[in-house]
Design a protein around this motif. Structure first.
Motif, mmCIF file in Angstrom:
data_model
loop_
_atom_site.group_PDB
_atom_site.id
_atom_site.type_symbol
_atom_site.label_atom_id
_atom_site.label_comp_id
_atom_site.label_asym_id
_atom_site.label_seq_id
_atom_site.Cartn_x
_atom_site.Cartn_y
_atom_site.Cartn_z
ATOM 1 N N MET A 170 0.855 -1.049 0.082
ATOM 2 C CA MET A 170 -0.042 0.062 -0.054
ATOM 3 C C MET A 170 0.887 0.936 0.108
ATOM 4 S SD MET A 170 -2.955 -1.200 2.738
ATOM 5 C CE MET A 170 -3.975 0.278 2.468
ATOM 6 N N SER A 171 1.198 1.872 -1.384
ATOM 7 C CA SER A 171 2.198 2.666 -1.459
ATOM 8 C C SER A 171 1.493 4.198 -1.274
ATOM 9 C CB SER A 171 2.718 2.892 -2.746
ATOM 10 O OG SER A 171 3.601 3.855 -3.025
ATOM 11 N N ARG A 172 2.225 4.844 -0.355
ATOM 12 C CA ARG A 172 1.808 6.465 -0.014
ATOM 13 C C ARG A 172 3.099 7.115 -0.396
ATOM 14 N NH1 ARG A 172 -2.754 6.832 3.046
ATOM 15 N NH2 ARG A 172 -2.190 8.780 3.932
ATOM 16 N N SER A 173 3.412 7.559 -1.416
ATOM 17 C CA SER A 173 4.551 8.388 -2.031
ATOM 18 C C SER A 173 4.447 9.712 -1.754
ATOM 19 C CB SER A 173 4.698 8.243 -3.326
ATOM 20 O OG SER A 173 3.758 8.555 -4.261
ATOM 21 N N CYS A 174 3.264 10.233 -1.681
ATOM 22 C CA CYS A 174 3.169 11.703 -1.234
ATOM 23 C C CYS A 174 3.008 12.068 0.303
ATOM 24 C CB CYS A 174 2.269 12.208 -2.158
ATOM 25 S SG CYS A 174 2.169 11.980 -3.773
ATOM 26 N N SER A 175 3.179 10.895 1.091
ATOM 27 C CA SER A 175 2.850 11.186 2.445
ATOM 28 C C SER A 175 3.979 11.152 3.157
ATOM 29 C CB SER A 175 1.734 10.264 3.025
ATOM 30 O OG SER A 175 1.505 10.563 4.286
ATOM 31 N N GLN A 176 4.253 11.918 4.199
ATOM 32 C CA GLN A 176 5.557 11.761 4.805
ATOM 33 C C GLN A 176 5.153 11.814 6.383
ATOM 34 O OE1 GLN A 176 8.589 11.207 3.837
ATOM 35 N NE2 GLN A 176 7.664 11.074 1.613
ATOM 36 N N LYS A 177 4.197 12.398 6.795
ATOM 37 C CA LYS A 177 3.796 12.545 8.299
ATOM 38 C C LYS A 177 3.022 11.667 8.980
ATOM 39 C CE LYS A 177 4.644 17.609 7.924
ATOM 40 N NZ LYS A 177 4.178 18.703 8.251
ATOM 41 N N THR A 178 2.496 10.591 8.072
ATOM 42 C CA THR A 178 1.518 9.665 8.646
ATOM 43 C C THR A 178 2.251 8.745 9.621
ATOM 44 O OG1 THR A 178 0.575 9.662 6.225
ATOM 45 C CG2 THR A 178 -0.089 7.876 7.882
#
Length: 449
Positions: free
Chosen positions: A119-127
């Motif tokens: 489950m990729s989240r390339s644009c998220s850094q603070k999750t």
């Protein structure tokens, strides 16, 4: 059980969701999953709205607000760390399985299927607990999670039963914020501790939770990632037989006729013997596996890899009474979970969530699983062999085809004009054709014809 007829005109999307909510008894399950809110908004209302939003292909930020509550209320329910979303999915699947059980042949082998997906989240850094995850297809690290999923299958219907949103236990691979709470006394704390432990350990925990919540199974199917003598032994202690693909590793040995062999050495031993290759598989034998001080039999089946006759795959099971063809057929059922991942990502936006809260992501996965359960239930009840994707688009009211409807209206109008000149059999055929049309098309036809 008789096949349920095609959705009637009254059974629009709202009524279908309401019937499904009543079928799984969501109102009674609310207390069991620790849903506690002081407002008048129920978990049933929120989940119904979330299911409708899935079919409308809207994100939570662009969805149409419900009359009873705002979109913010729905997000707060998803982000509520007290709700046990894993148990909710387990109990919903249990209710559906109970409905299916009377029509399942007793000889049918019920199986749990386990696998994980990126489950990729390339644009998220603070999750929270966002981590670097290795993608075996792209051969590189990506930012995201591993969605560990446990499903149930009777060979016809696949239902997601349990899940875990896996992160990493290595601090140097952690990208997002550390866990807010690791308190084992709370549901949220247990969920976060679970995400940071080894995946094979969590797999057994998910299986235990499913069995404890009443999900029936005899076998557990898994690929080479989860396969090891330890896994086979621990499943056997739970009175389950594992069926999986073995790793062709030189570090794991199996005893055959008094000697220890690796998988590759054992294949060479069998190939050098006078055994003839079978039509549907290469070789089959029973070996002795060991885990710590425990020794137990495993039945191995060597199968030619599709598309490459020079390579082979090795299937194994602790149920040595099964014939090789039965083992191959049973393991082939594992592909149903891959179909679930594809449908969940392509139609249900499993990997496109904009939620930043870890509890909210777990709730989002649970709602995705419930949506797939609804589609799987409808697919089982329909007369025709309609796919999950077809059902999804039929329930999506935002995709009408005006040109097709105009042509169909013209065709029906012409046929009805000459209806007096045709015999009763053709008239009956026409009536049957109209009865099998989707509800949305029948509405337009009745208005225009």
């Amino acid at each position: 059980m008789k096949s349920i007829k095609q959705l009637a005109e009254k059974n629009d999307l709202k009524n279908v969701i309401t019937a499904f909510i009543k079928l799984i008894g969501l109102a009674k399950l609310s207390k069991k999953v620790n849903f506690k809110r002081k407002s008048v908004v129920s978990l049933t209302a929120v989940v119904s709205w979330l299911l409708a939003t899935k079919f409308a292909r809207h994100s939570l930020y662009r969805a149409q607000a419900a009359k009873e509550f705002t979109i913010r209320t729905a997000r707060n329910v998803l982000n509520d760390g007290r709700i046990n979303w894993q148990r909710l999915l387990c109990l919903a699947a249990k209710q559906l399985i109970a409905r299916l059980k009377p029509v399942i042949d007793r000889r049918r082998r019920l199986a749990l299927i386990v696998d994980d997906t990126l489950m990729s989240r390339s644009c998220s850094q603070k999750t929270e607990l966002l981590a670097k995850v290795y993608d075996h297809n792209l051969q590189k690290f990506l930012t995201g999670y591993r969605g560990l999923t446990l499903g149930w299958s009777d060979a016809n219907t696949f239902l997601p039963v349990n899940f875990a949103l896996m992160s990493t236990g290595k601090p140097h691979n952690l990208v997002g914020h550390p866990a807010v709470s690791n308190d084992q006394r709370s549901v949220a704390g247990k969920r976060r501790c679970q995400a940071q432990r080894p995946m094979n350990t969590i797999t057994l925990e998910l299986i235990d939770q499913a069995l404890a919540n009443g999900v029936p199974a005899q076998y557990v199917l898994f690929d080479s990632w989860f396969s090891s003598p330890k896994m086979f032994w621990q499943l056997k202690q739970r009175k389950l037989d594992g069926v999986g693909m073995l790793k062709q590793s030189i570090k794991i040995y199996y005893r055959y006729r008094g000697r220890a062999y690796g998988v590759k050495d054992l294949y060479q031993r069998l190939a050098a013997s006078n055994r003839k290759r079978k039509e549907h598989y290469l070789y089959s034998c029973v070996v002795e596996a060991h885990y710590q001080d425990h020794r137990f039999p495993l039945k191995l089946v060597f199968v030619t890899k599709r598309g490459n006759k020079s390579r082979y795959l090795v299937l194994a099971t602790t149920q040595i009474q099964l014939q090789p063809a039965e083992i191959i057929q049973l393991y082939g059922r594992r592909w149903q979970i891959e179909t679930y991942f594809k449908a969940a990502k392509q139609y249900l936006a499993l990997n496109k969530s904009q939620i930043q809260d870890y509890d909210g992501l777990c709730g989002y996965i649970a709602v995705t699983g419930l949506t797939y359960d609804l589609l799987a239930w409808l697919e089982r009840q329909n007369k025709d062999d309609r796919t999950i994707g077809d059902l999804f688009y039929l329930m999506n009211t935002a995709l009408p085809d005006i040109k097709f409807l105009d042509a169909l209206v013209y065709l029906i109008a012409v046929l009805q004009k000459v209806k007096k000149d045709i015999n009763k059999q053709v008239a009956q055929t026409l009536a049957n054709f109209l009865s099998y049309l989707p509800a949305g098309i029948r509405k337009v036809l009745r208005r225009q014809v």
